[in-house]
Design a protein around this motif. Structure first.
Motif, short mmCIF file in Angstrom:
data_model
loop_
_atom_site.label_atom_id
_atom_site.label_comp_id
_atom_site.label_asym_id
_atom_site.label_seq_id
_atom_site.Cartn_x
_atom_site.Cartn_y
_atom_site.Cartn_z
N ALA A 190 -44.99 55.11 14.97
CA ALA A 190 -45.49 53.80 14.55
C ALA A 190 -45.56 53.65 13.03
CB ALA A 190 -46.88 53.56 15.14
N VAL A 191 -45.14 54.67 12.28
CA VAL A 191 -45.32 54.66 10.82
C VAL A 191 -44.78 53.39 10.17
CG1 VAL A 191 -44.55 55.73 8.68
CG2 VAL A 191 -45.49 57.14 10.46
N SER A 192 -43.52 53.09 10.39
CA SER A 192 -42.90 51.96 9.70
C SER A 192 -43.54 50.63 10.07
CB SER A 192 -41.40 51.92 10.01
OG SER A 192 -40.76 53.07 9.51
N LEU A 193 -43.76 50.43 11.36
CA LEU A 193 -44.38 49.18 11.81
C LEU A 193 -45.80 49.05 11.29
CD1 LEU A 193 -43.17 48.98 15.52
CD2 LEU A 193 -42.53 47.45 13.65
N LEU A 194 -46.53 50.15 11.29
CA LEU A 194 -47.91 50.13 10.82
C LEU A 194 -47.98 49.80 9.32
CD1 LEU A 194 -50.89 50.60 11.55
CD2 LEU A 194 -50.54 53.04 11.07
N ALA A 195 -47.08 50.38 8.55
CA ALA A 195 -47.05 50.09 7.11
C ALA A 195 -46.72 48.62 6.86
CB ALA A 195 -46.02 50.99 6.43
N GLU A 196 -45.79 48.11 7.65
CA GLU A 196 -45.38 46.71 7.50
C GLU A 196 -46.51 45.75 7.87
OE1 GLU A 196 -42.44 43.86 10.05
OE2 GLU A 196 -41.61 45.78 9.40
N ARG A 197 -47.22 46.06 8.94
CA ARG A 197 -48.26 45.15 9.43
C ARG A 197 -49.56 45.22 8.64
NH1 ARG A 197 -47.27 45.87 16.00
NH2 ARG A 197 -45.08 45.19 15.93
N THR A 198 -49.82 46.37 8.04
CA THR A 198 -51.08 46.51 7.29
C THR A 198 -50.88 46.38 5.79
OG1 THR A 198 -50.83 48.92 7.14
CG2 THR A 198 -52.01 48.05 9.06
N ASN A 199 -49.63 46.47 5.34
CA ASN A 199 -49.32 46.45 3.91
C ASN A 199 -50.09 47.55 3.17
OD1 ASN A 199 -47.93 45.44 1.66
ND2 ASN A 199 -49.65 44.12 1.07
N ARG A 200 -50.11 48.72 3.80
CA ARG A 200 -50.78 49.89 3.22
C ARG A 200 -49.82 51.08 3.25
NH1 ARG A 200 -56.50 49.35 3.36
NH2 ARG A 200 -57.20 47.53 4.55
N PRO A 201 -50.02 52.05 2.35
CA PRO A 201 -49.26 53.30 2.46
C PRO A 201 -49.67 54.03 3.74
CG PRO A 201 -50.34 53.11 0.31
CD PRO A 201 -50.92 52.04 1.18
N VAL A 202 -48.69 54.51 4.49
CA VAL A 202 -48.96 55.24 5.73
C VAL A 202 -48.26 56.60 5.65
CG1 VAL A 202 -48.80 55.26 8.24
CG2 VAL A 202 -49.10 53.08 7.03
N PHE A 203 -49.02 57.65 5.87
CA PHE A 203 -48.48 59.01 5.78
C PHE A 203 -48.54 59.67 7.16
CE2 PHE A 203 -50.30 57.85 1.70
CZ PHE A 203 -49.25 58.11 0.84
N SER A 204 -47.55 60.52 7.42
CA SER A 204 -47.53 61.23 8.70
C SER A 204 -47.03 62.65 8.49
CB SER A 204 -46.64 60.51 9.71
OG SER A 204 -45.28 60.65 9.36
N GLY A 205 -47.46 63.54 9.36
CA GLY A 205 -47.09 64.94 9.26
C GLY A 205 -45.60 65.20 9.34
N PRO A 206 -44.88 64.63 10.32
CA PRO A 206 -43.47 64.97 10.47
C PRO A 206 -42.63 64.73 9.22
CG PRO A 206 -44.25 63.83 12.41
CD PRO A 206 -45.35 63.76 11.41
N SER A 207 -42.77 63.56 8.62
CA SER A 207 -41.97 63.23 7.45
C SER A 207 -42.30 64.13 6.26
CB SER A 207 -42.19 61.76 7.07
OG SER A 207 -41.47 61.43 5.91
N SER A 208 -43.59 64.30 6.00
CA SER A 208 -44.01 65.12 4.86
C SER A 208 -43.66 66.58 5.06
CB SER A 208 -45.52 64.96 4.63
OG SER A 208 -45.85 63.64 4.27
N ALA A 209 -43.87 67.10 6.27
CA ALA A 209 -43.59 68.51 6.54
C ALA A 209 -42.09 68.80 6.46
CB ALA A 209 -44.13 68.90 7.91
#
Length: 219
Positions: A190-209
Protein backbone atom coordinates in the motif's frame (compact mmCIF):
# COMPACT_ATOMS: atom_id res chain seq x y z
CA UNK A 1 29.03 -20.69 -11.64
CA UNK A 2 26.25 -20.95 -9.08
CA UNK A 3 23.87 -18.02 -8.82
CA UNK A 4 24.37 -16.21 -5.48
CA UNK A 5 21.41 -16.36 -3.14
CA UNK A 6 19.72 -14.08 -0.63
CA UNK A 7 17.70 -15.80 2.08
CA UNK A 8 14.42 -14.28 3.21
CA UNK A 9 13.28 -15.57 6.60
CA UNK A 10 9.57 -14.96 7.12
CA UNK A 11 6.87 -15.62 9.68
CA UNK A 12 4.02 -15.15 7.22
CA UNK A 13 3.75 -15.71 3.49
CA UNK A 14 2.22 -12.22 3.19
CA UNK A 15 5.68 -10.74 3.79
CA UNK A 16 7.36 -12.71 1.03
CA UNK A 17 5.91 -10.91 -2.00
CA UNK A 18 6.82 -7.35 -0.92
CA UNK A 19 10.35 -8.43 0.05
CA UNK A 20 10.89 -10.29 -3.22
CA UNK A 21 9.60 -7.39 -5.29
CA UNK A 22 11.96 -4.91 -3.62
CA UNK A 23 15.00 -7.21 -3.84
CA UNK A 24 14.40 -8.14 -7.47
CA UNK A 25 14.57 -4.45 -8.35
CA UNK A 26 17.80 -3.82 -6.42
CA UNK A 27 19.53 -7.21 -6.85
CA UNK A 28 18.23 -8.80 -10.05
CA UNK A 29 21.25 -11.11 -10.39
CA UNK A 30 20.57 -12.86 -7.07
CA UNK A 31 18.34 -15.86 -6.52
CA UNK A 32 15.88 -15.48 -3.65
CA UNK A 33 15.56 -18.31 -1.14
CA UNK A 34 12.43 -18.25 1.00
CA UNK A 35 12.54 -19.79 4.46
CA UNK A 36 9.12 -19.72 6.12
CA UNK A 37 8.04 -20.66 9.64
CA UNK A 38 4.39 -19.67 9.76
CA UNK A 39 4.09 -20.46 13.48
CA UNK A 40 6.53 -17.77 14.59
CA UNK A 41 3.93 -15.00 14.85
CA UNK A 42 1.19 -17.26 16.17
CA UNK A 43 3.42 -18.62 18.92
CA UNK A 44 4.74 -15.16 19.85
CA UNK A 45 1.18 -13.85 20.13
CA UNK A 46 0.16 -16.86 22.23
CA UNK A 47 2.98 -16.14 24.70
CA UNK A 48 2.61 -12.37 24.51
CA UNK A 49 6.27 -12.01 23.52
CA UNK A 50 9.17 -13.65 21.73
CA UNK A 51 10.25 -16.24 24.27
CA UNK A 52 13.78 -17.59 24.63
CA UNK A 53 12.72 -20.73 22.76
CA UNK A 54 11.31 -18.66 19.89
CA UNK A 55 14.55 -16.67 19.87
CA UNK A 56 16.50 -19.92 19.51
CA UNK A 57 14.11 -21.06 16.78
CA UNK A 58 14.92 -17.96 14.75
CA UNK A 59 18.62 -18.58 15.41
CA UNK A 60 18.23 -22.03 13.88
CA UNK A 61 16.58 -20.59 10.77
CA UNK A 62 19.37 -18.03 10.34
CA UNK A 63 22.00 -20.72 10.91
CA UNK A 64 20.28 -22.84 8.26
CA UNK A 65 20.55 -19.97 5.77
CA UNK A 66 24.22 -19.45 6.62
CA UNK A 67 24.91 -23.17 6.21
CA UNK A 68 23.24 -22.96 2.81
CA UNK A 69 25.80 -20.33 1.71
CA UNK A 70 23.39 -17.41 1.42
CA UNK A 71 25.27 -14.21 0.52
CA UNK A 72 22.82 -12.10 2.48
CA UNK A 73 19.97 -12.75 4.90
CA UNK A 74 16.93 -10.56 5.49
CA UNK A 75 14.39 -11.17 8.24
CA UNK A 76 10.95 -9.96 7.24
CA UNK A 77 9.18 -10.11 10.63
CA UNK A 78 9.65 -7.03 12.81
CA UNK A 79 9.02 -8.92 16.06
CA UNK A 80 12.16 -10.99 15.48
CA UNK A 81 14.43 -8.27 14.15
CA UNK A 82 16.40 -8.05 17.41
CA UNK A 83 17.75 -11.58 16.83
CA UNK A 84 20.05 -10.24 14.09
CA UNK A 85 22.19 -8.65 16.83
CA UNK A 86 23.48 -12.18 17.51
CA UNK A 87 25.13 -12.06 14.07
CA UNK A 88 26.82 -8.67 14.24
CA UNK A 89 30.20 -10.28 13.47
CA UNK A 90 28.95 -12.48 10.66
CA UNK A 91 30.84 -12.03 7.37
CA UNK A 92 27.44 -12.40 5.70
CA UNK A 93 25.01 -9.47 6.13
CA UNK A 94 22.11 -10.50 8.40
CA UNK A 95 19.62 -7.64 8.32
CA UNK A 96 16.61 -6.96 10.53
CA UNK A 97 13.46 -6.04 8.64
CA UNK A 98 13.24 -2.36 9.47
CA UNK A 99 16.57 -0.95 10.64
CA UNK A 100 17.25 0.49 7.18
CA UNK A 101 13.78 2.08 7.20
CA UNK A 102 14.59 3.64 10.60
CA UNK A 103 17.61 5.30 9.00
CA UNK A 104 15.48 6.60 6.13
CA UNK A 105 12.90 7.97 8.59
CA UNK A 106 15.67 9.75 10.49
CA UNK A 107 17.03 11.32 7.31
CA UNK A 108 13.55 12.59 6.41
CA UNK A 109 13.68 15.09 9.30
CA UNK A 110 9.91 14.81 9.76
CA UNK A 111 8.37 16.31 12.90
CA UNK A 112 7.20 12.89 13.93
CA UNK A 113 6.28 9.48 12.60
CA UNK A 114 3.28 7.19 12.97
CA UNK A 115 4.24 3.52 13.08
CA UNK A 116 1.44 1.45 11.53
CA UNK A 117 0.79 -2.25 12.08
CA UNK A 118 -2.18 -4.60 12.11
CA UNK A 119 -0.93 -6.23 15.33
CA UNK A 120 -0.53 -4.16 18.49
CA UNK A 121 2.65 -5.96 19.56
CA UNK A 122 4.26 -5.27 16.18
CA UNK A 123 3.33 -1.56 16.28
CA UNK A 124 4.59 -1.19 19.85
CA UNK A 125 7.80 -3.16 19.22
CA UNK A 126 8.70 -1.22 16.07
CA UNK A 127 7.87 2.11 17.70
CA UNK A 128 10.03 1.27 20.72
CA UNK A 129 12.97 0.24 18.56
CA UNK A 130 12.62 3.31 16.34
CA UNK A 131 12.56 5.51 19.46
CA UNK A 132 15.76 3.86 20.67
CA UNK A 133 17.37 4.45 17.28
CA UNK A 134 16.34 8.12 17.32
CA UNK A 135 17.74 8.57 20.83
CA UNK A 136 21.08 7.17 19.66
CA UNK A 137 21.26 9.72 16.85
CA UNK A 138 19.99 12.49 19.15
CA UNK A 139 16.79 13.12 17.20
CA UNK A 140 13.78 14.67 18.93
CA UNK A 141 11.32 13.16 16.44
CA UNK A 142 8.07 12.00 18.05
CA UNK A 143 7.10 8.35 17.50
CA UNK A 144 3.51 7.13 17.87
CA UNK A 145 2.36 3.52 17.32
CA UNK A 146 -0.95 3.03 15.52
CA UNK A 147 -2.69 -0.35 15.38
CA UNK A 148 -5.00 -1.03 12.44
CA UNK A 149 -6.40 -4.55 13.06
CA UNK A 150 -8.64 -4.52 9.99
CA UNK A 151 -5.57 -4.06 7.78
CA UNK A 152 -4.63 -7.71 8.34
CA UNK A 153 -7.66 -8.96 6.42
CA UNK A 154 -7.10 -6.46 3.62
CA UNK A 155 -3.45 -7.48 3.33
CA UNK A 156 -4.41 -11.14 3.25
CA UNK A 157 -6.92 -10.51 0.46
CA UNK A 158 -4.28 -8.81 -1.68
CA UNK A 159 -6.55 -5.80 -2.23
CA UNK A 160 -4.13 -2.86 -2.29
CA UNK A 161 -6.90 -0.30 -2.67
CA UNK A 162 -8.74 -1.57 0.40
CA UNK A 163 -5.52 -1.80 2.39
CA UNK A 164 -4.60 1.77 1.47
CA UNK A 165 -8.12 2.93 2.40
CA UNK A 166 -7.88 1.40 5.87
CA UNK A 167 -4.43 2.80 6.55
CA UNK A 168 -5.45 6.23 5.22
CA UNK A 169 -8.46 6.31 7.54
CA UNK A 170 -6.28 5.34 10.49
CA UNK A 171 -3.99 8.37 10.02
CA UNK A 172 -6.61 10.90 8.94
CA UNK A 173 -6.15 12.94 12.14
CA UNK A 174 -2.35 12.78 12.18
CA UNK A 175 -0.57 16.08 12.87
CA UNK A 176 0.95 17.98 9.99
CA UNK A 177 4.57 17.16 9.27
CA UNK A 178 4.33 13.54 10.41
CA UNK A 179 5.69 10.75 8.22
CA UNK A 180 4.36 7.18 8.15
CA UNK A 181 6.27 3.95 8.72
CA UNK A 182 4.73 0.59 7.86
CA UNK A 183 5.93 -1.78 10.56
CA UNK A 184 4.98 -4.98 8.71
CA UNK A 185 6.12 -6.18 5.32
CA UNK A 186 2.57 -7.36 4.63
CA UNK A 187 1.44 -3.70 4.57
CA UNK A 188 4.11 -2.60 2.08
CA UNK A 189 1.96 -3.10 -1.06
CA UNK A 190 0.00 0.00 0.00
CA UNK A 191 3.04 2.32 0.11
CA UNK A 192 2.46 4.22 -3.13
CA UNK A 193 -1.29 4.59 -2.71
CA UNK A 194 -0.92 5.62 0.92
CA UNK A 195 1.65 8.29 0.06
CA UNK A 196 -0.59 9.61 -2.69
CA UNK A 197 -3.73 9.72 -0.55
CA UNK A 198 -2.13 11.22 2.55
CA UNK A 199 0.45 13.45 0.86
CA UNK A 200 2.99 12.28 3.44
CA UNK A 201 6.33 10.49 3.23
CA UNK A 202 5.73 6.75 3.67
CA UNK A 203 8.55 4.36 4.57
CA UNK A 204 8.54 0.57 4.49
CA UNK A 205 10.98 -2.16 5.41
CA UNK A 206 11.21 -3.97 2.05
CA UNK A 207 12.28 -0.95 -0.01
CA UNK A 208 14.75 0.40 2.55
CA UNK A 209 16.23 -3.01 3.38
CA UNK A 210 16.69 -3.93 -0.28
CA UNK A 211 18.51 -0.65 -0.89
CA UNK A 212 20.83 -1.21 2.10
CA UNK A 213 21.51 -4.86 1.30
CA UNK A 214 22.35 -3.99 -2.30
CA UNK A 215 24.81 -1.34 -1.11
CA UNK A 216 26.46 -3.86 1.24
CA UNK A 217 26.76 -6.60 -1.37
CA UNK A 218 28.08 -4.26 -4.05
CA UNK A 219 30.77 -2.77 -1.82
Amino acid sequence: MNTPTIALISATNLAIGPAQEALQIRLPDYELWNILDDRLLVDAQAHGKVTSELHRRMNRLIDHALAGKARGILLTCSLYGFVTADYSRSPVPVLPPDEAAFKDVTRSQARGVLVLASIEAAARDSADRLSTHLQHVKSAMTVLPVTVPEAAKAAHSGDRELLADMLTNAVSQAPAGYALLLAQYSLAPAVSLLAERTNRPVFSGPSSAAKELAAMLHT
